[in-house]
Design an enzyme around this catalytic site. Structure first.
Site, PDB file in Angstrom:
ATOM      1  N   ASP A 128      77.298 107.781 -48.627  1.00 37.78           N
ATOM      2  CA  ASP A 128      76.432 108.896 -49.006  1.00 37.78           C
ATOM      3  C   ASP A 128      75.230 109.095 -48.090  1.00 37.78           C
ATOM      4  O   ASP A 128      74.351 109.896 -48.383  1.00 37.78           O
ATOM      5  CB  ASP A 128      75.987 108.767 -50.473  1.00 37.78           C
ATOM      6  N   ASP A 159      73.974 120.398 -46.220  1.00 36.60           N
ATOM      7  CA  ASP A 159      74.468 121.257 -45.133  1.00 36.60           C
ATOM      8  C   ASP A 159      75.990 121.378 -45.165  1.00 36.60           C
ATOM      9  O   ASP A 159      76.548 122.370 -44.714  1.00 36.60           O
ATOM     10  CB  ASP A 159      73.984 120.714 -43.774  1.00 36.60           C
ATOM     11  N   GLY A 166      48.756  87.576-103.682  1.00 37.85           N
ATOM     12  CA  GLY A 166      47.666  87.631-104.658  1.00 37.85           C
ATOM     13  C   GLY A 166      48.211  87.334-106.050  1.00 37.85           C
ATOM     14  O   GLY A 166      49.436  87.258-106.258  1.00 37.85           O
ATOM     15  N   GLY A 187      47.166  93.885-108.448  1.00 36.28           N
ATOM     16  CA  GLY A 187      47.273  95.270-107.974  1.00 36.28           C
ATOM     17  C   GLY A 187      48.106  95.406-106.712  1.00 36.28           C
ATOM     18  O   GLY A 187      48.096  96.453-106.057  1.00 36.28           O
ATOM     19  N   SER A 220      53.393  84.702-103.828  1.00 37.87           N
ATOM     20  CA  SER A 220      53.378  83.690-102.753  1.00 37.87           C
ATOM     21  C   SER A 220      52.100  82.862-102.762  1.00 37.87           C
ATOM     22  O   SER A 220      51.269  82.974-101.874  1.00 37.87           O
ATOM     23  CB  SER A 220      53.596  84.341-101.385  1.00 37.87           C
TER      24      SER A 220
END
Lengths: 620, 298
Positions: A27, A160, A458, A463, A532
């Site tokens: 190429d 070309d 928690g 919550g 946890s």
């Protein structure tokens, strides 16, 4: 200096552009390069004279000098008319310095193409306008994508020969765009330019023969190309050399990622010893900090044992640890890579013996199909797992080229027989992360988000679930892909075999962590709510994730408030002694020492809590 | 420091440290030229504040310019680095000199053979040199860590592949490695760096009136009375300087008015001849440098 000051300061201040040129063997790559050098004023008169002499000797029938000889250097190359080895070319314009790595196009020299790609910022891929995309073009694109070359200039050469046809150019441009999309798995920005190297059209000068083309010449595109770098920012310095004078030790090495300053706490890997940077210089000058790429010389506050191959980091969690590398391998050895073979791996400054555990797949560069394989022959690319003799700390190649790659060295001959790029690292014995082509970062990129686990801990009734639910709702509204991992749902299915004794609780958390890890791997934002209570369990979950992928949210509502609200009536039962080992009543809760976020739900509304979290996540 | 030079400096320091860290017995091949000056400067920086743990080696053909030898001794003394020199005594005994011997044979004996003898004598395994890829076509193909066989020969067809900053320094019996930290520097970069860092170089690089003889279209400086004038040759004073430095009878000068580093930079920035066009030994035949390297030349 004098009159040329401004020119030289441009040259000096613009980052050097390293490019590689590649393409099918016919190429016209060498001619293209010769043209680029000639038209940009980078060929000296004595070289042109030599060029004309060689042209006459090797190709007497051709008229005029053969531009390709400007770049084909070795005798065998000129005699055979092919390029054998990577050749480096240096040229400069008024604006910039360039280093060209010219990679051979011939099939058997795939290795050199990877060599050339390794240090390049951009690739110029040549395609013959008359014959279009060939199998070699596809192979080269594949190697470019594997080496993480993310800027492509497609030079459609020999225009070309096709009468400078716009239709022909557009057709090839469409074809290559599709090929890039397929190979890169996403859109990689590329420029395409119609070129005639023989006549000089659009190489350096804009072409008069193709008025329909309104883009820049190849050189114009390169001149204005900007370089950026999106890699891991965690500090890591592989220790290269330990220098001593009469009473001190100095640790030298080039910062592989991130940055470090004087007084920073650092961890030595693999010893995990902790100390502090007490002095720093970069390239012979005292400095307050050193950043990626800087050749540093570090003094440490304590007399710790540090030797070549060790790494200095700010936190060991910023690197991945393990003894089994799941990796992609380019194999160059004449002898095939097979399981049980022992090699030496060379990471930046670290060497280790390693055993091939398994060859998993071979990648067909022509079709990009991965097929099962048990060995890799010369010039093949595949996936394998390799076991190291001891644990190693590293990063996936997608996050750091420097910390995610290694050489495979034949112990008997000393030859470099392979190049590995790390997909993931794990521990032998554990189910091993399988090397997949589509990985976490790719999945996450499609979702346009950084995957992570937001872990709520928690007391019962603090919550957690209420906040988590609203958080997910808000994230969802903003277009994020989320999943809320709920303890009760897990206990309904996956964990239905578990009770509430301490071993079962531990296992409950472990499974939740592993499930969340899979979901993060899938690219999701995962929200998990688990009481946890034990620090050890939470630490275990945290250790499954990379730094920045785990966000611990401590909902610190005081127990009196939880008992007062008692939404499920559980505290009442527990206080009556009807529930054994109830957290906060008959079992301890160990508050996190340094959670990413702390929320006391008795002091703010749920939406305020969610705002705080969204703010924190946006900052990361 | 500007970005281009800083990137080059940092890359070179990494290479120098890696070479010395991986070596049992390293040496820095010091040729006294501007590239060697830069290399030495980088070596000092790489180990600052400690003195570099490597000696310098100069292959002395006895035909170097006088000013080069003075500069060499002064530099080693001032930096406090040990300097080893080596001359092929056998070549001297045989009367090999650059005037009466072909340049090819002279180079083979007094440079290539001398270097091999010196390396064997001291058992150096890692030899750091200042060659740059932009100097010559076969150098453009050489790796940064370039393995040599037991006879110090280069095999361009079986080079170890190099990726990023990963360098395989494993040596088999008899093998050595030549290391080129300045691989990615150009002549222009070298001068810009010398300017920015104020690095001393041999005064011969700067233009001055010097005695020269015009021979085969080249200007050869008459550096001492060993210069044998041919028929019809005469010494004349010209305003000259050198772009590279080697053995004085084989190194052509250019007419130049560049008396300072900025003037040299200006000259290089707009040059139309390559740097090594003044090196007579490169023109013995096409691929001449490749042939020399295959046999062990630096």
């Amino acid at each position: 200096m004098n009159s040329s000051d401004t020119n030289i300061s441009n040259y000096l201040q613009t980052p050097t552009l390293r490019l590689l040129t590649c393409g099918n063997v016919d190429d016209g790559k060498s001619t293209f390069l010769g043209r680029l050098l000639l038209d940009s004023g980078n060929v000296y008169e004595d070289h042109l004279g030599a060029l004309e002499r060689i042209s006459r000797r090797y190709n007497p029938t051709n008229s005029g000098p053969e531009l390709a000889y400007l770049v084909d250097g070795l005798r065998a190359e000129i005699e055979q008319g092919i390029t054998i080895d990577v050749s480096y070319r240096y040229f400069f314009t008024r604006n910039r310095k360039y280093i060209i790595a010219d990679a051979p196009g011939h099939a058997q020299y795939t290795k050199n193409m990877a060599v050339a790609a390794s240090k390049s910022d951009v690739a110029v891929l040549l395609i013959d306008a008359a014959s279009g995309i060939k199998i070699q073009t596809i192979r080269h694109l594949s190697i470019l994508s594997l080496m993480r070359i993310n800027r492509l200039v497609i030079a459609v050469n020999k225009m070309d020969l096709v009468d400078f046809s716009k239709e022909r150019f557009d057709g090839i441009k469409d074809d290559i765009g599709r090929a890039i999309g397929t190979i890169y798995g996403r859109m990689c920005p590329f420029w395409s330019v119609p070129v005639s190297s023989r006549n000089g059209d659009n190489v350096v000068r804009k072409s008069a023969s193709m008025p329909w083309y309104d883009g820049g010449s190849v050189l114009e595109i390169l001149e204005s190309m900007e370089l950026d770098n999106q890699e891991s920012s965690s500090f890591c310095l592989p220790v290269q050399y330990v220098a001593r004078d009469a009473d001190r030790r100095y640790y030298s090495g080039t910062v592989a990622s991130g940055e470090v300053s004087v007084d920073d706490e650092v961890v030595v890997l693999p010893s995990l010893l902790r100390t502090r940077v007490s002095g720093l210089s970069v390239a012979g000058k005292h400095s307050e900090e050193a950043k990626k790429g800087d050749p540093a010389m570090i003094e440490l506050a304590d007399e710790v044992d540090v030797s070549r191959g060790d790494r200095l980091v700010k936190s060991e969690q910023e690197l991945m640890q393990g003894d089994t590398l799941s990796c992609q391998v380019f194999w160059f050895g004449e002898k095939a890579m097979v399981p049980k073979d022992v090699y030496e791996l060379k990471f930046l400054t670290y060497k280790a013996r390693a055993t091939v555990r398994q060859v998993n797949e071979r990648l067909d560069l022509d079709s990009l199909v991965r097929s099962p394989a048990s060995r890799l022959a010369q010039n093949e690319i595949g996936f394998a797992s390799i076991m190291l003799s001891t644990d190693h700390y590293c990063l996936p190649f997608q996050e750091s080229k420097a910390l995610g790659s290694f050489l495979v060295v034949d112990i008997g001959t000393g030859d470099t027989v392979g190049l590995g790029t790390i997909v993931s690292i794990g521990k032998a014995g554990r189910p091993h992360p399988y090397a997949t082509v589509v990985d976490k970062s790719m999945r996450a990129a499609l979702k346009k988000q950084g995957p992570m686990l937001i872990w709520f801990t928690g007391l019962s009734g603090a919550g957690k679930s209420t906040i988590a639910n609203l958080l997910e709702q808000r994230l969802y509204e903003q277009g994020y892909h989320t999943y809320l991992l709920d303890g009760d749902i897990l206990r309904d299915g996956l964990n239905r075999d578990l009770g509430f004794d301490s071993d079962s609780r531990k296992e409950n958390i472990r499974r939740a962590g592993e499930v969340a890890k899979l979901m993060v791997d899938a690219g999701l934002l995962v929200i998990a709510c688990f009481i946890s209570p034990f620090a050890e369990d939470r630490t275990m979950v945290r250790s499954l994730f990379r730094k920045g992928e785990f966000c611990e949210v401590y909902v610190s509502t005081p127990i009196d408030e939880c008992i007062r609200k008692d939404p499920k009536g559980l505290y009442a039962k527990a206080l009556r002694g009807e529930i054994p080992d109830f957290t906060g009543v008959s079992s301890p809760y160990e508050p996190p020492v340094s959670p990413e976020v702390t929320i006391d739900a008795s002091k703010c509304s749920v939406s305020e809590a969610v705002q705080l979290l969204l703010h924190h996540l946006a900052e990361d | 420091m500007s970005q281009v030079l800083r990137d080059l400096e940092y890359e070179s320091i990494y290479i120098i440290r890696e070479a010395i860290a991986e070596s049992q017995n390293p040496v820095l091949l010091y040729s006294i030229g501007k590239d060697s000056s830069v290399l030495l400067h980088l070596l000092m920086k790489a180990f600052y504040p400690v003195k570099p743990p490597v000696p310098l080696l100069h292959i002395d053909t006895t035909w170097k310019f006088k000013e080069m030898i003075e500069f060499r001794d002064r530099t080693a003394r001032e930096l406090g680095i040990s300097l080893l020199t080596y001359t092929n005594a056998e070549g001297i005994r045989l009367g090999i000199d650059p005037f009466s011997t072909s340049s090819n044979h002279y180079t083979a004996v007094m440079k290539t053979e001398a270097l091999k003898q010196a390396l064997d004598k001291h058992g150096f395994d890692m030899i750091i040199g200042g060659a740059r890829r932009d100097e010559e076509k076969s150098r453009a193909k050489e790796r940064i860590f370039s393995v040599r066989d037991a006879d110090h020969g280069w095999n361009p067809r079986s080079q170890r592949p190099e990726f990023w900053n990963l360098y395989n320094c494993r040596l088999m019996k008899g093998q050595t490695i030549r290391v080129f930290p300045l691989s990615n520097w150009t002549e222009l970069d070298v001068w810009l760096y010398i300017y920015e860092e104020d690095i001393p170089v041999v005064p011969l690089y700067f233009a001055a009136e010097r005695p020269v003889v015009k021979r085969d279209g080249m200007l050869i400086m008459v550096d001492d009375n060993r210069f044998k004038l041919g028929l019809n040759e005469k010494t004349e004073m010209k305003h000259i300087r050198f772009r590279t430095l080697g053995c004085y009878p084989l190194t052509a000068a250019i007419e130049s008015g560049a008396r300072t580093v900025p003037e040299i930079i200006e000259e290089v920035f707009s040059a139309d001849h390559s740097e090594r066009s003044g090196r007579l030994i490169d023109y013995d035949e096409q691929n001449s440098m490749e042939e020399k390297k295959v046999r062990g030349y630096f």
